[in-house]
Scaffold this motif. Sequence first.
Motif, PDB file in Angstrom:
ATOM      1  N   LYS A 249      -9.215  -2.552  -6.669  1.00  0.00           N
ATOM      2  CA  LYS A 249      -8.267  -2.571  -7.797  1.00  0.00           C
ATOM      3  C   LYS A 249      -9.007  -2.905  -9.080  1.00  0.00           C
ATOM      4  O   LYS A 249      -9.748  -3.897  -9.139  1.00  0.00           O
ATOM      5  N   ASP A 251      -7.969  -4.122 -11.833  1.00  0.00           N
ATOM      6  CA  ASP A 251      -7.625  -5.366 -12.526  1.00  0.00           C
ATOM      7  C   ASP A 251      -7.727  -6.604 -11.621  1.00  0.00           C
ATOM      8  O   ASP A 251      -7.180  -7.654 -11.931  1.00  0.00           O
ATOM      9  N   TYR A 252      -8.390  -6.458 -10.503  1.00  0.00           N
ATOM     10  CA  TYR A 252      -8.627  -7.600  -9.598  1.00  0.00           C
ATOM     11  C   TYR A 252     -10.122  -7.842  -9.465  1.00  0.00           C
ATOM     12  O   TYR A 252     -10.933  -6.930  -9.701  1.00  0.00           O
ATOM     13  N   SER A 276      -7.419 -17.762  -6.031  1.00  0.00           N
ATOM     14  CA  SER A 276      -6.860 -16.716  -6.888  1.00  0.00           C
ATOM     15  C   SER A 276      -6.583 -17.214  -8.323  1.00  0.00           C
ATOM     16  O   SER A 276      -6.856 -16.491  -9.293  1.00  0.00           O
ATOM     17  N   GLU A 280      -7.481 -15.521 -11.966  1.00  0.00           N
ATOM     18  CA  GLU A 280      -6.518 -15.287 -13.060  1.00  0.00           C
ATOM     19  C   GLU A 280      -7.029 -15.911 -14.354  1.00  0.00           C
ATOM     20  O   GLU A 280      -6.848 -15.343 -15.440  1.00  0.00           O
ATOM     21  N   LYS A 285      -6.097 -10.235 -11.943  1.00  0.00           N
ATOM     22  CA  LYS A 285      -4.787 -10.543 -11.356  1.00  0.00           C
ATOM     23  C   LYS A 285      -4.909 -11.281 -10.024  1.00  0.00           C
ATOM     24  O   LYS A 285      -3.909 -11.684  -9.446  1.00  0.00           O
ATOM     25  N   GLY A 286      -6.112 -11.394  -9.519  1.00  0.00           N
ATOM     26  CA  GLY A 286      -6.318 -12.068  -8.242  1.00  0.00           C
ATOM     27  C   GLY A 286      -7.620 -11.587  -7.632  1.00  0.00           C
ATOM     28  O   GLY A 286      -8.448 -10.975  -8.321  1.00  0.00           O
TER      29      GLY A 286
END
Length: 635
Positions: A249, A251-252, A276, A280, A285-286
């Motif tokens: 992902k 955004d991870y 996590s 952030e 996001k994680g």
Amino acid sequence: MLNVRSIDPAAQDLIKKAHKDGIETVWDRYDKQQPQCGFGSLGVCCRHCIQGPCRIDPFGQGPDKGICGATADVIVARNLLRQVAAGAAAHVDHAYDAVEALELAAQGKIDYPIADAGKLKAVASGLGIDSEGKEPDALALEVVRVAYGDMGNHHNRPMKWVSAHAPKQRLEVWESLGIIPRNPDREIREAMHQTTMGMDADPVNLLLATAKQGLVDGYAGLKLATDMQDILFGTPAPVVTEANLGVLKEDYVNLIVHGHVPLLSEKIVQWAKTLSPEAEAVGAKGVQVAGICCTGNEVLMRQGVPLATNYLAQELAIVTGAVDAMVVDVQCIMPSLSQISSCYHTELITTMPIVKIPGATHVPFALEKADEAAQEIVRKAIGAYARRDPNKVHIPDYRAKIIAGFSVEAIAGALGKLDPVQPLKPLADNIVNGNIVGVVATVGCNNVKVTQDIFHVEMVKELLKNNVLVVATGCSAHALAKAGMMNSEGTERYAGNTLKAVLRAIGEAAGLGAPLPPVLHMGSCVDNSRIGDLVTALANYLGVDSAALPVAASAPEPQHEKALSIGTWAVAMGITTHLGVIPPVLGSKQVTELLTVGLTEVIGGKFYVETEPQKAALGLIEDIRKKRQALGLDQ
Ligand code: MSK
């Protein structure tokens, strides 16, 4: 040219990116190796002493013996025995680590609670240990004592892990051949001794020793490792997730676990969730954990962690530019990962004392400090995320839904909905009546000599169409997962009519509301033991030798010595075992003949080499039909 490297669209996409980014991959290095050495390919090169290397001329115009007088038959047989012993050694070493972990866990010295007391009791009972009134820790220590008893056995008695778990008829066959292992370390040592200069020059004796190494692998490697890992981490149950590089992902924080042993990766999965908030805090996001090779399969089976990709595309995962850290443990790890990581921001992390790679960061893993190591690794991934270059990121948008987690216990659980008293009956009945023509286990790797995944996928399509149920492990399971063969839609698309009807009925009864997948993911390379357990249970249920069952095995794209040792174990179980890549044995007519024909007379199983997927499937179906006929079953 680029597209013949792989049938996986994500890999095809990233191979193009690798070329654009100036990255050399496994396929480029394979090209540079051409032409590969003909002597090595035929197995007729001997380097066991330093009077050599010696080579036998396969065309009969040059030397027909090595300096010591070893013929091609002797050289090929010795080389094969060493390869199979090396494969067995890798799995036995893995299993030993797992036994030590269970011991320390039971002694309360490490923070690994025993997750599956039910499996512990089942393993204990199989070994003849009474579990009545015993606490799990005490019982685990008794089981560990039996495992160490096998590992250190200095008597000539058979290993308990073999005598407790092998089908009865098989034990008689192996005993008559004198190949039941006593102690894995001793047998592996003996194989090295037997193949050193001036030792065994009888190809038949060498091949029997090879079969013994297959049993070492099957029981002291695969079975022992799976049993220990299930007790420690839980026996897999069905999980739903996705497979292929599209699981990464953007955004991870993306953290890939790669290798084979779940001792560290289980902790990483746990700490990735806990930490996590730290991800952030740096804008992600994680933390997304995904798996490559069999560490990937281990955490998939028990934790539902998505699969990133299989062996041949491990470098391409880094080429996405989106992998913040790749942590590796043992086996199947390309040293090139270090160089490729250096072209991106990826932190490559080695963890084991026997796997260090220059250029990688080494975070030493010890069971006593597993939590600290896991935290450090997750934090390194989070730290690397900030260094990610968005211009280099490209995650191919390919992923397939998969249902995995099919341990024998899970399969029995699903079948038990149809017959709670005799859970194996529905499967056995459908094999007997021919709705399921037979079962084929596809296992093993990718091999750069084969277009990635094509053999796994095309052969399995043909098998399913012909109503053969497929179970899979290792990188074969990855390939079939990516191709959409491990979900209910796969059943509708690929299964023949009678197989489809059975899978629909089981799926309905099990409450899935959809058919069971046509290919059942049974786990990692060591989890081939689960396939062995299923075969043994079926043989016992039907009251026949495992060699008589309409069951076959295939390693369509094998690359590792472990694939050879696993295959040898399957042959020793009496199972016809297909290889889609020719192993280095063709330099000896005698050895080739024994492996593909002659062995059947004494051991029941044989190797079957076919390099074309459809033909291989039809060959396996023909073999299965012959076994059906011999059992008097409907055709
Ligand atoms: S990881 S041994 S490439 S299956 Fe088990 Fe895959 Fe083969 Fe390694």
